[in-house]
Design a protein around this motif. Structure first.
Motif, PDB file in Angstrom:
ATOM      1  N   LYS A 167       0.768  -1.349  -0.003  1.00  0.00           N
ATOM      2  CA  LYS A 167       0.063  -0.021   0.009  1.00  0.00           C
ATOM      3  C   LYS A 167       0.868   1.168   0.099  1.00  0.00           C
ATOM      4  CE  LYS A 167      -2.346  -0.780   3.649  1.00  0.00           C
ATOM      5  NZ  LYS A 167      -1.706  -1.855   4.468  1.00  0.00           N
ATOM      6  N   ALA A 168       2.063   1.316   0.493  1.00  0.00           N
ATOM      7  CA  ALA A 168       2.903   2.125   0.577  1.00  0.00           C
ATOM      8  C   ALA A 168       3.556   2.602  -0.960  1.00  0.00           C
ATOM      9  CB  ALA A 168       4.181   2.206   1.484  1.00  0.00           C
ATOM     10  N   ASP A 223      -5.330   3.551  -1.556  1.00  0.00           N
ATOM     11  CA  ASP A 223      -6.236   4.488  -1.122  1.00  0.00           C
ATOM     12  C   ASP A 223      -5.719   4.454   0.437  1.00  0.00           C
ATOM     13  OD1 ASP A 223      -8.717   5.838  -0.177  1.00  0.00           O
ATOM     14  OD2 ASP A 223      -9.729   4.062  -0.169  1.00  0.00           O
ATOM     15  N   THR A 224      -5.081   5.265   1.047  1.00  0.00           N
ATOM     16  CA  THR A 224      -4.602   4.985   2.434  1.00  0.00           C
ATOM     17  C   THR A 224      -4.509   6.505   3.299  1.00  0.00           C
ATOM     18  OG1 THR A 224      -2.138   5.567   1.658  1.00  0.00           O
ATOM     19  CG2 THR A 224      -2.826   3.558   1.713  1.00  0.00           C
ATOM     20  N   TYR A 225      -4.392   6.348   4.462  1.00  0.00           N
ATOM     21  CA  TYR A 225      -4.401   7.445   5.333  1.00  0.00           C
ATOM     22  C   TYR A 225      -3.214   7.134   6.463  1.00  0.00           C
ATOM     23  CZ  TYR A 225      -6.832   5.130   9.167  1.00  0.00           C
ATOM     24  OH  TYR A 225      -7.176   4.246   9.914  1.00  0.00           O
ATOM     25  N   PHE A 235      -5.207  -0.079  -7.056  1.00  0.00           N
ATOM     26  CA  PHE A 235      -6.223  -0.156  -5.867  1.00  0.00           C
ATOM     27  C   PHE A 235      -7.453  -1.125  -6.437  1.00  0.00           C
ATOM     28  CE2 PHE A 235      -7.195   3.554  -8.391  1.00  0.00           C
ATOM     29  CZ  PHE A 235      -8.701   3.475  -8.823  1.00  0.00           C
ATOM     30  N   ILE A 236      -8.033  -1.692  -5.489  1.00  0.00           N
ATOM     31  CA  ILE A 236      -9.036  -2.658  -5.766  1.00  0.00           C
ATOM     32  C   ILE A 236     -10.208  -2.030  -5.374  1.00  0.00           C
ATOM     33  CG2 ILE A 236      -9.822  -5.232  -5.079  1.00  0.00           C
ATOM     34  CD1 ILE A 236      -6.916  -5.972  -4.963  1.00  0.00           C
ATOM     35  N   TYR A 245     -10.747   3.021   2.713  1.00  0.00           N
ATOM     36  CA  TYR A 245     -12.111   2.590   2.542  1.00  0.00           C
ATOM     37  C   TYR A 245     -12.917   3.459   1.896  1.00  0.00           C
ATOM     38  CZ  TYR A 245     -10.230  -1.841   4.844  1.00  0.00           C
ATOM     39  OH  TYR A 245      -9.468  -2.808   5.341  1.00  0.00           O
ATOM     40  N   SER A 246     -12.324   4.329   0.933  1.00  0.00           N
ATOM     41  CA  SER A 246     -13.209   5.239   0.318  1.00  0.00           C
ATOM     42  C   SER A 246     -14.340   4.688  -0.495  1.00  0.00           C
ATOM     43  CB  SER A 246     -12.251   6.100  -0.459  1.00  0.00           C
ATOM     44  OG  SER A 246     -11.361   6.812   0.182  1.00  0.00           O
TER      45      SER A 246
END
Length: 259
Positions: free
Chosen positions: A130-131, A163-165, A136-137, A176-177
């Motif tokens: 993810k980094a 899609d991260t924070y 993105f799935i 999880y947008s």
């Protein structure tokens, strides 16, 4: 006199038989001319776009082509395929995998592994960290109401990828947008129709999401679909006028389905 009468009857009878035979032949020709679409389990489609807009993003400002190579079951309910796009200027590059399911009730579901590696010059196709991943799935479920109420609703959630924070401990977490779109057909005549749509985006528990800095309407507008006929060749086209209140811009996209 009897001979003339008999001859007339025979002539009329012969003419009726001839007309009946011609009518049957015409009917047979009409039946033979009905086009039956042949089932092709494997197929490929090509589109040309004046630019590329997706979920409120202007993904490419230059024209692109995209190719969809897929397998579809005979009843059309299930499909699995590969989708790729490339910009005319060479800037935009994408290569996706997907599976789709459509039920006759109107329910649908799909999973897309979206890999837009335009800004990832050293992208590794098999990197899902993810980094650093370019993937993105995206999982979508939807419902299409009947023609008497031509509304469709689709809910998409990004479940893995870029899609991260940043969590409070400094680690990256999945955001999880969510992206929810309503589409309503305003008008239909023959092969032409006009749709209006609006979509919002958000992430539970935080303002920032994949589509913007806060929960907001990210995609709204109109889509006009029609069939352009050129020398008996049917070319489906669509034009979409898109406005994004979140990004404060708009765009007009023309799509031609070449085959």
């Amino acid at each position: 006199m009897k001979t003339i009468y008999k001859g007339g009857l025979l002539a009329i009878l012969g003419l009726c038989l001839c007309l009946q035979s011609r009518a049957q032949d015409t009917t047979a020709r009409k039946k033979d001319s009905v086009v039956v679409k042949k089932y092709r389990p494997f197929d490929v489609n090509l589109q040309v776009r004046s630019l590329y807009i997706w979920r409120g993003f202007k993904v490419s400002n230059a024209p692109i082509t995209d190719v969809d190579m897929h397998y579809t079951t005979r009843d059309g309910s299930f499909a699995v395929g590969l989708w790729g796009g490339a910009g005319f200027t060479g800037d935009y590059k994408e290569f996706d995998y997907y599976v789709k399911y459509n039920h006759k009730s109107g329910f649908s579901a799909s999973v897309w592994d979206i890999n837009n590696f335009t800004n990832y010059p050293n992208a590794d196709l098999f990197n899902y960290n993810k980094a650093s991943t370019s993937h993105f799935i995206d999982v979508t479920v939807g419902y299409q109401f009947k023609d008497s109420f031509p509304l469709s609703i689709n809910w998409s959630t990004i479940v893995q990828g870029r899609d991260t924070y940043v969590k409070s401990n400094g680690d990256l977490g999945n955001a999880y947008s969510n992206y929810v779109i309503l589409d309503y057909r305003l008008w239909k005549e023959g092969t032409s129709d006009l749709h209006i749509f609006a979509a919002g985006a958000f992430a539970f528990g935080r303002d920032q999401n994949f589509y913007g800095s806060k929960p907001n309407i990210v995609n709204a507008g109109l889509t006009l679909n029609k069939e352009l006929v050129l020398f008996n060749y049917h070319l489906p086209i669509s034009a979409t006028a898109m406005f994004s209140p979140e990004h404060k811009y708009g765009a007009l996209q023309l799509v031609m389905n070449v085959f």
